[in-house]
Design an enzyme around this catalytic site. Structure first.
Site, PDB file in Angstrom:
ATOM      1  N   GLU A 114      33.828  42.010  41.164  1.00  0.00           N
ATOM      2  CA  GLU A 114      34.509  41.989  39.857  1.00  0.00           C
ATOM      3  C   GLU A 114      33.925  43.019  38.904  1.00  0.00           C
ATOM      4  O   GLU A 114      34.632  43.565  38.058  1.00  0.00           O
ATOM      5  CB  GLU A 114      34.450  40.593  39.239  1.00  0.00           C
ATOM      6  CG  GLU A 114      35.320  39.559  39.937  1.00  0.00           C
ATOM      7  CD  GLU A 114      34.640  38.899  41.128  1.00  0.00           C
ATOM      8  OE1 GLU A 114      33.525  39.330  41.506  1.00  0.00           O
ATOM      9  OE2 GLU A 114      35.219  37.955  41.693  1.00  0.00           O
ATOM     10  N   GLN A 132      33.277  25.908  40.491  1.00  0.00           N
ATOM     11  CA  GLN A 132      33.491  27.244  39.904  1.00  0.00           C
ATOM     12  C   GLN A 132      33.918  27.191  38.441  1.00  0.00           C
ATOM     13  O   GLN A 132      34.665  28.044  37.985  1.00  0.00           O
ATOM     14  CB  GLN A 132      34.468  28.072  40.744  1.00  0.00           C
ATOM     15  CG  GLN A 132      33.878  28.459  42.104  1.00  0.00           C
ATOM     16  CD  GLN A 132      34.653  29.546  42.835  1.00  0.00           C
ATOM     17  OE1 GLN A 132      35.866  29.661  42.672  1.00  0.00           O
ATOM     18  NE2 GLN A 132      33.952  30.325  43.639  1.00  0.00           N
ATOM     19  N   LYS A 135      44.218  26.527  35.523  1.00  0.00           N
ATOM     20  CA  LYS A 135      45.081  26.606  36.703  1.00  0.00           C
ATOM     21  C   LYS A 135      46.413  25.884  36.459  1.00  0.00           C
ATOM     22  O   LYS A 135      47.470  26.378  36.863  1.00  0.00           O
ATOM     23  CB  LYS A 135      44.341  26.000  37.908  1.00  0.00           C
ATOM     24  CG  LYS A 135      44.968  26.411  39.218  1.00  0.00           C
ATOM     25  CD  LYS A 135      44.077  26.081  40.403  1.00  0.00           C
ATOM     26  CE  LYS A 135      44.781  26.445  41.707  1.00  0.00           C
ATOM     27  NZ  LYS A 135      43.946  26.161  42.880  1.00  0.00           N
TER      28      LYS A 135
END
Lengths: 581, 196
Positions: free
Chosen positions: A70, A133, A182
């Site tokens: 990233e 996460q 999400k």
């Protein structure tokens, strides 16, 4: 939430548009298309999967570059933004994906690079539970973003992204992070189209220029016997290269640049007197403490430029043109502040200036330049020893590229040498990590720069230290075929730290001796052609071969192990105490 | 330059995370916050932070410009104690028996203008409003009489200068794009709201 309230304009657009039901993930991509985004750098993961799922159907309109880390993704987005002048976009998943962006966000913040970073986040109902996460990325990035926001409902997405792009690119640009849970990516909602943002009540990107200050500034410049201009990236970010050139040409103003301002005017311009700061040119540093009016344009008086503030340009009246009011008087007290976008303020100022030449004053710069050429530059560019210097590599690169390449540098000695000796004809040609000094920036930023300016030659110059920090991005080059020329200037040392240890720590070389892999084999492992040279007679041919090659190419050049970058303003010294050796 | 007390009055959008954004502006510069109050203003969606710090003017001035730079901050003012009118609220919990039995305590409360806000059989809560020295005075006076609990609020302050924010807001509106938006219309109708 007042700032996200729906405006009248959106209300009427809502009426006009047919209502379709789309997912949050699709809404993100629709927003990017509406904002004219064509390239995204990113890395998928669990929490951003719905956006990637939507991307599967948008492949014809949005190009996604899968990076290898990233950090590589965000540096690439920075390189893209810097070469194209557009907003760079990067995707990352939650947790480690998002935290891996932090270095690049901090870099973009200090160098005013417009970015929109989109991170996935765990489901809203899991927020704060230490879910898999999960990291509080909004709070982690608060000090290093211009703005950030967490989206927990799909219907917020169009409005929030419109705001994100508006904030990232207006005023003093900067990075914005949007964290999307999400569930918000999955949920469907009634989509009525995308309305770009052009107003936020509490945000004033462009101040109204106060004419009286422009008049005062013009009066000071007209009276000045020894005026001196310092320009920074503000000129480039404001797209004011032409306005700036007119300004200095009308009043015959010698002008020196910060490394982020480099290439705003051509290197060969007769009023361009060189680089400022710690490893800058001799004349502009010495004469900073000799000028009578100092005009700073779109630069922020960084400590690497000013050295000791209590001994900095004390004799001069100071005019500061900047779009960010917080920069005025932050480090150097201004006589006349001109707050505004320099694209607007410079023509107003130019109009009021008397036409002048200041030939004698300009000659002082040229005289000191001759001294610097004699003491430092000549030997650096034409070394008499057998060992190659970084400067001669850059000199030949200039010749072969006709001063027309984009040079992306990493951080260290090679960076200072490249900035000092690279020649540029066009703006947005020097891409480097200025304020944060991020090692590992160069290679991924060069990939991004190539996507931002596909028609231009892009050369990444890195040291043997920096390249090893993000060397995995050779994989991105391999997979996506970015035509980036990679030049490794290998001195078997972390050269800049070693130079400091030599000069200030009695040569106690503590952990600066870094060994390298066989870069040619590494590059070949990624199917990138490569070569290593250590003799001067091979230099020009090898550089030519690299530049002529269609596609990416890696060239490793062995340079002097203990060469130093001079001139140098030692830390804690005044700029006029700059050392030539 | 000597350090002195400064009151910062910061007008902001009411936005999640902004408190953190503002708080780190202080912590990054290692400035201790003496008192912090955040509350809604008379305008829906706009909050007012009142923050007291001890600093030299140069630092406070740079700090408020950095704060003002935040996207959701409308305006940040800083003022010395001479420029503002301020108050703090203090609550004192004392045993009810002391009040009923000791005339001296009753006199004390009257002297300090304390008002009873809750009376229970076991304790009574009084409030006073004033400057730090005033609330501190009653606290000290009550200490020998079995004070059970004491709490003091953050400072709230009003700037004496009557035009500051109102004029600024006008400026804000002049510099915006021409498209009319709901928030501005709302503010236009309430011309006097920011007069201090």
């Amino acid at each position: 939430m007042e700032t996200l309230a729906i405006t009248k304009e959106e209300e009427s657009a809502k009426m006009a548009q047919p209502i379709t039901s789309i997912s949050g993930g699709q809404a993100v991509l629709e927003a990017l298309i509406a904002e004219d985004v064509t390239t995204i750098f990113g890395y998928p993961g669990g929490a951003i999967m719905p956006i990637y799922d939507a991307l599967y159907d948008y492949n014809d309109r949005l190009e996604h570059i899968l990076v290898r880390h990233e950090q590589g993704g965000i540096h690439a987005a920075q390189g893209y933004a810097r070469s194209s002048g557009k907003v760079g976009v990067v995707f990352a998943t939650s947790g480690p994906g998002a935290t891996n962006l932090v270095t690049g966000i901090a870099d973009a913040m200090i160098d005013s690079t417009p970015l929109v970073c989109i991170t996935g986040q765990v489901f809203a109902h899991l927020l704060g539970t230490d879910a898999f996460q999960e990291t509080d990325v909004v709070n982690i990035t608060t000090p290093v973003t211009k703005w950030n926001y967490q989206v927990t409902e799909a219907s917020e997405i169009p409005h929030v992204l419109a705001k994100a792009f508006y904030i990232a690119k207006t005023g003093r640009p900067g990075p914005v992070l949007i964290d999307i849970t999400k569930n918000a990516q999955i949920e469907k909602f009634d989509y009525t189209g995308y309305i770009p943002c052009n107003h936020i009540r509490s945000y004033r990107p462009k101040p109204k220029v106060r004419k009286e200050y422009v008049e005062q500034a013009a009066a000071l410049i007209n009276e000045a016997k020894k005026p001196f201009v310092l320009f920074g990236q503000g000129v480039v970010l404001g797209g004011a290269e032409k306005e700036f050139t007119n300004f200095i040409e009308k009043a015959g103003l010698p002008s020196a640049w910060t490394i982020l301002g480099e290439s705003a005017i051509p290197t060969a311009h007769p009023l361009n007197v060189g680089m400022l700061g710690m490893h800058g040119n001799y004349a502009p540093n010495v004469l900073t403490n000799d000028c009578d009016v100092l005009i700073a344009v779109g630069m922020r008086f960084d400590d690497r430029v000013t050295g000791r503030l209590d001994k900095y340009a004390k004799q001069a009246k100071i005019i500061h043109l900047d779009i960010d009011p917080a920069e005025i008087d932050k480090n150097v007290k201004t006589t006349v502040p001109v707050w505004g976008d320099c694209k607007e303020t410079l023509p107003m100022l130019t109009e009021l200036l008397d036409k002048k030449e200041h030939t004698e004053w300009l000659q002082h710069f040229r005289d000191l330049e001759k001294e610097e050429i004699k003491e430092v530059i000549h030997e650096e560019l034409n070394p008499t020893s057998e060992i190659m210097s970084m400067g001669e590599v850059v000199k030949i690169l200039n010749e072969l590229t006709n001063d027309d390449a984009i040079i992306v540098t990493d951080v260290g000695q090679h960076q200072m040498v490249a900035c000092r000796y690279a020649k540029f004809k066009n703006s947005r040609s020097n891409i480097t990590s200025g304020g944060l000094g991020t090692m590992g920036f160069g290679l991924p930023a060069a990939i991004g720069a190539k996507y931002g300016a596909p028609d231009r030659t892009v050369v990444a110059i890195a040291g043997d230290g920096g390249i090893q920090m993000t060397i995995q991005e050779l994989g991105t080059i391999m997979q996506f075929g970015a035509d980036v020329k990679i030049l490794i200037l290998n001195n078997n040392f972390l050269g800049m730290v070693r130079q400091w240890q030599q000069l200030f720590n009695d040569k106690r070389y503590s952990f600066v001796n870094i060994t390298s892999p066989d870069y040619v084999t590494v590059a070949n492992g990624y199917h990138i052609p490569a070569k290593k040279i250590d003799k001067r007679e091979d230099l020009k041919g090898a550089l030519k071969e690299m530049l002529d090659h269609k596609g990416a190419y890696l060239l490793e050049i062995m340079v002097g192990k203990e060469n130093n970058v001079f001139p140098m303003v030692p830390q804690g010294c005044s700029v006029s105490e700059i050392r030539l050796k | 330059m000597n350090k002195q007390e400064y009151t910062l009055s910061i007008f902001t959008e009411n936005q999640i995370g902004l408190l953190n954004r503002i708080a780190i502006m202080f912590s990054r510069r290692k400035i201790n916050v003496e008192s912090l109050n955040v509350s809604p203003t008379e305008i829906e969606g706009i909050s007012r932070f009142t923050i007291v710090i001890n600093e030299v003017e140069e630092v406070v001035s740079k700090l408020s410009r950095q704060i003002e730079k935040q996207v959701e901050v409308l305006k940040a003012y800083y003022n010395t104690n001479d420029d503002v009118i301020w108050q703090e609220l203090a609550l004192y919990k004392v045993p009810t028996s002391v009040i009923s039995e000791k005339a001296k305590v009753e006199r004390l409360l009257r002297e300090y203008g304390a008002q009873a806000v809750a009376i229970r059989s076991d304790y009574t809560v009084f409030e006073t409003v004033g400057h730090r020295q005033e609330t501190e005075g009653l606290l000290e006076a009550l200490a020998p009489y079995g004070l059970i609990e004491f709490v003091r609020s953050a400072r709230v302050a009003i700037i004496k200068n009557s035009e500051g924010f109102h004029l600024k807001l006008k400026e804000f509106e002049q510099q915006e794009p021409s498209e009319a938006i709901i928030e501005n219309e709302f503010l236009d109708k309430r011309d006097e709201v920011f007069t201090m």
